[in-house]
Design a protein around this motif. Structure first.
Motif, PDB file in Angstrom:
ATOM      1  N   ARG A   1      68.373  69.291  44.983  1.00  0.00           N
ATOM      2  CA  ARG A   1      67.227  68.684  44.297  1.00  0.00           C
ATOM      3  C   ARG A   1      66.485  67.746  45.240  1.00  0.00           C
ATOM      4  NH1 ARG A   1      66.313  64.157  40.845  1.00  0.00           N
ATOM      5  NH2 ARG A   1      64.982  64.680  39.062  1.00  0.00           N
ATOM      6  N   ASP A   2      67.220  66.956  46.024  1.00  0.00           N
ATOM      7  CA  ASP A   2      66.580  66.032  46.961  1.00  0.00           C
ATOM      8  C   ASP A   2      65.768  66.773  48.015  1.00  0.00           C
ATOM      9  OD1 ASP A   2      67.529  63.837  45.618  1.00  0.00           O
ATOM     10  OD2 ASP A   2      69.175  63.435  47.007  1.00  0.00           O
ATOM     11  N   ALA A   3      66.291  67.899  48.504  1.00  0.00           N
ATOM     12  CA  ALA A   3      65.538  68.685  49.490  1.00  0.00           C
ATOM     13  C   ALA A   3      64.251  69.219  48.870  1.00  0.00           C
ATOM     14  CB  ALA A   3      66.390  69.836  50.018  1.00  0.00           C
ATOM     15  N   LEU A   4      64.327  69.631  47.614  1.00  0.00           N
ATOM     16  CA  LEU A   4      63.129  70.110  46.904  1.00  0.00           C
ATOM     17  C   LEU A   4      62.112  68.987  46.753  1.00  0.00           C
ATOM     18  CD1 LEU A   4      61.479  72.108  45.196  1.00  0.00           C
ATOM     19  CD2 LEU A   4      62.933  71.500  43.239  1.00  0.00           C
ATOM     20  N   ILE A   5      62.565  67.820  46.372  1.00  0.00           N
ATOM     21  CA  ILE A   5      61.662  66.669  46.184  1.00  0.00           C
ATOM     22  C   ILE A   5      60.974  66.310  47.495  1.00  0.00           C
ATOM     23  CG2 ILE A   5      61.626  64.186  45.710  1.00  0.00           C
ATOM     24  CD1 ILE A   5      63.897  64.775  43.638  1.00  0.00           C
ATOM     25  N   GLU A   6      61.744  66.218  48.576  1.00  0.00           N
ATOM     26  CA  GLU A   6      61.150  65.850  49.863  1.00  0.00           C
ATOM     27  C   GLU A   6      60.181  66.921  50.352  1.00  0.00           C
ATOM     28  OE1 GLU A   6      62.397  64.072  54.191  1.00  0.00           O
ATOM     29  OE2 GLU A   6      63.774  63.881  52.502  1.00  0.00           O
ATOM     30  N   ALA A   7      60.542  68.186  50.189  1.00  0.00           N
ATOM     31  CA  ALA A   7      59.645  69.277  50.600  1.00  0.00           C
ATOM     32  C   ALA A   7      58.364  69.255  49.769  1.00  0.00           C
ATOM     33  CB  ALA A   7      60.360  70.622  50.454  1.00  0.00           C
ATOM     34  N   ALA A   8      58.481  68.969  48.476  1.00  0.00           N
ATOM     35  CA  ALA A   8      57.296  68.912  47.614  1.00  0.00           C
ATOM     36  C   ALA A   8      56.395  67.755  48.012  1.00  0.00           C
ATOM     37  CB  ALA A   8      57.715  68.789  46.147  1.00  0.00           C
ATOM     38  N   LEU A   9      56.988  66.638  48.408  1.00  0.00           N
ATOM     39  CA  LEU A   9      56.177  65.501  48.847  1.00  0.00           C
ATOM     40  C   LEU A   9      55.424  65.848  50.122  1.00  0.00           C
ATOM     41  CD1 LEU A   9      55.228  62.622  48.455  1.00  0.00           C
ATOM     42  CD2 LEU A   9      57.322  61.829  49.592  1.00  0.00           C
ATOM     43  N   GLN A  10      56.110  66.417  51.108  1.00  0.00           N
ATOM     44  CA  GLN A  10      55.440  66.816  52.351  1.00  0.00           C
ATOM     45  C   GLN A  10      54.341  67.833  52.072  1.00  0.00           C
ATOM     46  OE1 GLN A  10      58.727  68.219  54.696  1.00  0.00           O
ATOM     47  NE2 GLN A  10      59.433  66.158  55.193  1.00  0.00           N
ATOM     48  N   TRP A  11      54.632  68.807  51.221  1.00  0.00           N
ATOM     49  CA  TRP A  11      53.657  69.840  50.882  1.00  0.00           C
ATOM     50  C   TRP A  11      52.433  69.231  50.204  1.00  0.00           C
ATOM     51  CZ3 TRP A  11      51.761  71.536  46.146  1.00  0.00           C
ATOM     52  CH2 TRP A  11      51.023  72.716  46.171  1.00  0.00           C
ATOM     53  N   SER A  12      52.678  68.316  49.259  1.00  0.00           N
ATOM     54  CA  SER A  12      51.560  67.730  48.508  1.00  0.00           C
ATOM     55  C   SER A  12      50.653  66.900  49.408  1.00  0.00           C
ATOM     56  CB  SER A  12      52.061  66.887  47.334  1.00  0.00           C
ATOM     57  OG  SER A  12      52.600  65.657  47.768  1.00  0.00           O
ATOM     58  N   VAL A  13      51.232  66.212  50.381  1.00  0.00           N
ATOM     59  CA  VAL A  13      50.424  65.424  51.314  1.00  0.00           C
ATOM     60  C   VAL A  13      49.562  66.349  52.176  1.00  0.00           C
ATOM     61  CG1 VAL A  13      50.497  63.852  53.296  1.00  0.00           C
ATOM     62  CG2 VAL A  13      51.978  63.442  51.329  1.00  0.00           C
ATOM     63  N   ALA A  14      50.180  67.407  52.707  1.00  0.00           N
ATOM     64  CA  ALA A  14      49.417  68.354  53.525  1.00  0.00           C
ATOM     65  C   ALA A  14      48.294  68.989  52.708  1.00  0.00           C
ATOM     66  CB  ALA A  14      50.346  69.434  54.086  1.00  0.00           C
ATOM     67  N   GLN A  15      48.590  69.371  51.469  1.00  0.00           N
ATOM     68  CA  GLN A  15      47.563  69.956  50.600  1.00  0.00           C
ATOM     69  C   GLN A  15      46.453  68.953  50.322  1.00  0.00           C
ATOM     70  OE1 GLN A  15      47.375  73.174  49.070  1.00  0.00           O
ATOM     71  NE2 GLN A  15      48.854  73.553  50.678  1.00  0.00           N
ATOM     72  N   SER A  16      46.842  67.747  49.983  1.00  0.00           N
ATOM     73  CA  SER A  16      45.872  66.719  49.614  1.00  0.00           C
ATOM     74  C   SER A  16      44.979  66.355  50.793  1.00  0.00           C
ATOM     75  CB  SER A  16      46.616  65.488  49.098  1.00  0.00           C
ATOM     76  OG  SER A  16      45.736  64.562  48.536  1.00  0.00           O
ATOM     77  N   ILE A  17      45.568  66.223  51.976  1.00  0.00           N
ATOM     78  CA  ILE A  17      44.761  65.909  53.162  1.00  0.00           C
ATOM     79  C   ILE A  17      43.799  67.051  53.453  1.00  0.00           C
ATOM     80  CG2 ILE A  17      44.885  65.668  55.680  1.00  0.00           C
ATOM     81  CD1 ILE A  17      47.301  63.812  55.233  1.00  0.00           C
ATOM     82  N   GLY A  18      44.290  68.273  53.348  1.00  0.00           N
ATOM     83  CA  GLY A  18      43.417  69.422  53.581  1.00  0.00           C
ATOM     84  C   GLY A  18      42.260  69.473  52.601  1.00  0.00           C
ATOM     85  N   LEU A  19      42.548  69.197  51.334  1.00  0.00           N
ATOM     86  CA  LEU A  19      41.513  69.235  50.300  1.00  0.00           C
ATOM     87  C   LEU A  19      40.569  68.040  50.378  1.00  0.00           C
ATOM     88  CD1 LEU A  19      43.776  70.310  47.299  1.00  0.00           C
ATOM     89  CD2 LEU A  19      42.036  71.721  48.422  1.00  0.00           C
ATOM     90  N   SER A  20      41.047  66.918  50.876  1.00  0.00           N
ATOM     91  CA  SER A  20      40.254  65.686  50.875  1.00  0.00           C
ATOM     92  C   SER A  20      39.120  65.698  51.876  1.00  0.00           C
ATOM     93  CB  SER A  20      41.149  64.473  51.162  1.00  0.00           C
ATOM     94  OG  SER A  20      41.558  64.481  52.532  1.00  0.00           O
ATOM     95  N   GLY A  21      39.295  66.433  52.974  1.00  0.00           N
ATOM     96  CA  GLY A  21      38.276  66.397  54.021  1.00  0.00           C
ATOM     97  C   GLY A  21      38.250  65.071  54.757  1.00  0.00           C
ATOM     98  N   LEU A  22      39.330  64.293  54.698  1.00  0.00           N
ATOM     99  CA  LEU A  22      39.331  62.981  55.354  1.00  0.00           C
ATOM    100  C   LEU A  22      39.119  63.087  56.858  1.00  0.00           C
ATOM    101  CD1 LEU A  22      42.238  61.044  53.584  1.00  0.00           C
ATOM    102  CD2 LEU A  22      39.781  60.735  53.279  1.00  0.00           C
ATOM    103  N   GLN A  23      39.580  64.177  57.451  1.00  0.00           N
ATOM    104  CA  GLN A  23      39.445  64.313  58.895  1.00  0.00           C
ATOM    105  C   GLN A  23      38.010  64.646  59.296  1.00  0.00           C
ATOM    106  OE1 GLN A  23      42.377  66.795  60.675  1.00  0.00           O
ATOM    107  NE2 GLN A  23      42.104  65.823  62.650  1.00  0.00           N
ATOM    108  N   ASN A  24      37.303  65.345  58.438  1.00  0.00           N
ATOM    109  CA  ASN A  24      35.906  65.696  58.692  1.00  0.00           C
ATOM    110  C   ASN A  24      35.052  65.108  57.583  1.00  0.00           C
ATOM    111  OD1 ASN A  24      36.471  67.454  60.988  1.00  0.00           O
ATOM    112  ND2 ASN A  24      37.454  68.743  59.465  1.00  0.00           N
ATOM    113  N   LEU A  25      34.966  63.794  57.566  1.00  0.00           N
ATOM    114  CA  LEU A  25      34.256  63.108  56.490  1.00  0.00           C
ATOM    115  C   LEU A  25      32.781  63.498  56.476  1.00  0.00           C
ATOM    116  CD1 LEU A  25      35.726  59.519  56.857  1.00  0.00           C
ATOM    117  CD2 LEU A  25      36.131  61.095  54.982  1.00  0.00           C
ATOM    118  N   PRO A  26      32.218  63.640  55.278  1.00  0.00           N
ATOM    119  CA  PRO A  26      30.781  63.890  55.187  1.00  0.00           C
ATOM    120  C   PRO A  26      30.014  62.724  55.796  1.00  0.00           C
ATOM    121  CG  PRO A  26      31.855  64.181  53.050  1.00  0.00           C
ATOM    122  CD  PRO A  26      32.864  63.582  53.977  1.00  0.00           C
ATOM    123  N   ALA A  27      28.860  63.017  56.360  1.00  0.00           N
ATOM    124  CA  ALA A  27      28.107  61.989  57.094  1.00  0.00           C
ATOM    125  C   ALA A  27      27.209  61.149  56.200  1.00  0.00           C
ATOM    126  CB  ALA A  27      27.278  62.643  58.193  1.00  0.00           C
ATOM    127  N   GLY A  28      27.171  61.414  54.906  1.00  0.00           N
ATOM    128  CA  GLY A  28      26.316  60.628  54.025  1.00  0.00           C
ATOM    129  C   GLY A  28      27.072  60.050  52.853  1.00  0.00           C
TER     130      GLY A  28
END
Length: 197
Positions: free
Chosen positions: A55-82
């Protein structure tokens, strides 16, 4: 309930991670069982144990996955210019992914009770902050020490407010205010340092 077979997450490991995020966001960590995850993912619960072992391995993997997904969806690395696009992208991230954000807050709070999650939560914040710093740099915004962390702390708090049901218009105004502060040239930005203790 989310249809994971048609959600773009497939039926394997990624679907189980997405299902874990969904279950924890809706039932809390105490409500996360292999059976609950398997039910949401539409698979046999032995498949969860097969992929993750514990269960702990699942929780940690889900946390890592959710961060990667969220960062990808957020566009924080390529912020809009306006300002409008910046505000729209942050608001859309929150509106479109409330389970992902709720899951991450659950994990942050759980790390206080379960120190073994502290490393994963630290990585969560480091990932978001370094990505935001790169995004600010790409816009030519000054990245004096602490700016990306302060900006992310503001966004983090605003996301939490939206999830908690605070007035959406007030949160949008605050995001626009943050943009205005970030867009100021560094030599005119009025950031008051905290007094030494």
């Amino acid at each position: 309930m989310m249809d994971f077979a048609h959600s773009g997450y497939g039926t394997g490991r990624e679907a189980l991670l997405a299902a874990t995020v969904h279950v924890v966001a809706r039932k809390g960590l105490r409500g996360m069982t292999y059976r609950a995850v398997a039910e949401v993912a539409g698979v046999n619960n032995t498949l969860v144990a097969h992929h993750f072992g514990t269960r702990d391995a699942l929780i940690e993997a889900a946390l890592q996955w959710s961060v990667a997904q969220s960062i990808g969806l957020s566009g924080l690395q390529n912020l809009p210019a306006g300002e409008d696009d910046f505000c729209r992208s942050i608001m859309a991230l929150i509106r479109d992914n409330p389970d992902m954000q709720t899951f991450q807050y659950e994990m942050i709070l759980e790390a206080r009770r379960r120190p073994e999650l502290a490393g994963a939560v630290k990585n969560l914040y480091e990932s978001y902050i370094s990505t935001l710093a790169a995004g600010l740099d790409s816009l030519g915004f000054s990245s004096e020490p602490g700016l990306a962390q302060a900006a992310f702390a503001a966004l983090d708090g605003l996301v939490l407010q939206l999830i908690a049901g605070v007035d959406e218009q007030a949160v949008e105004r605050a995001i626009r205010t943050l943009w205005g502060i970030l867009a100021q040239p560094a030599n005119t930005r009025t950031l008051t340092p905290l007094p030494s203790q």
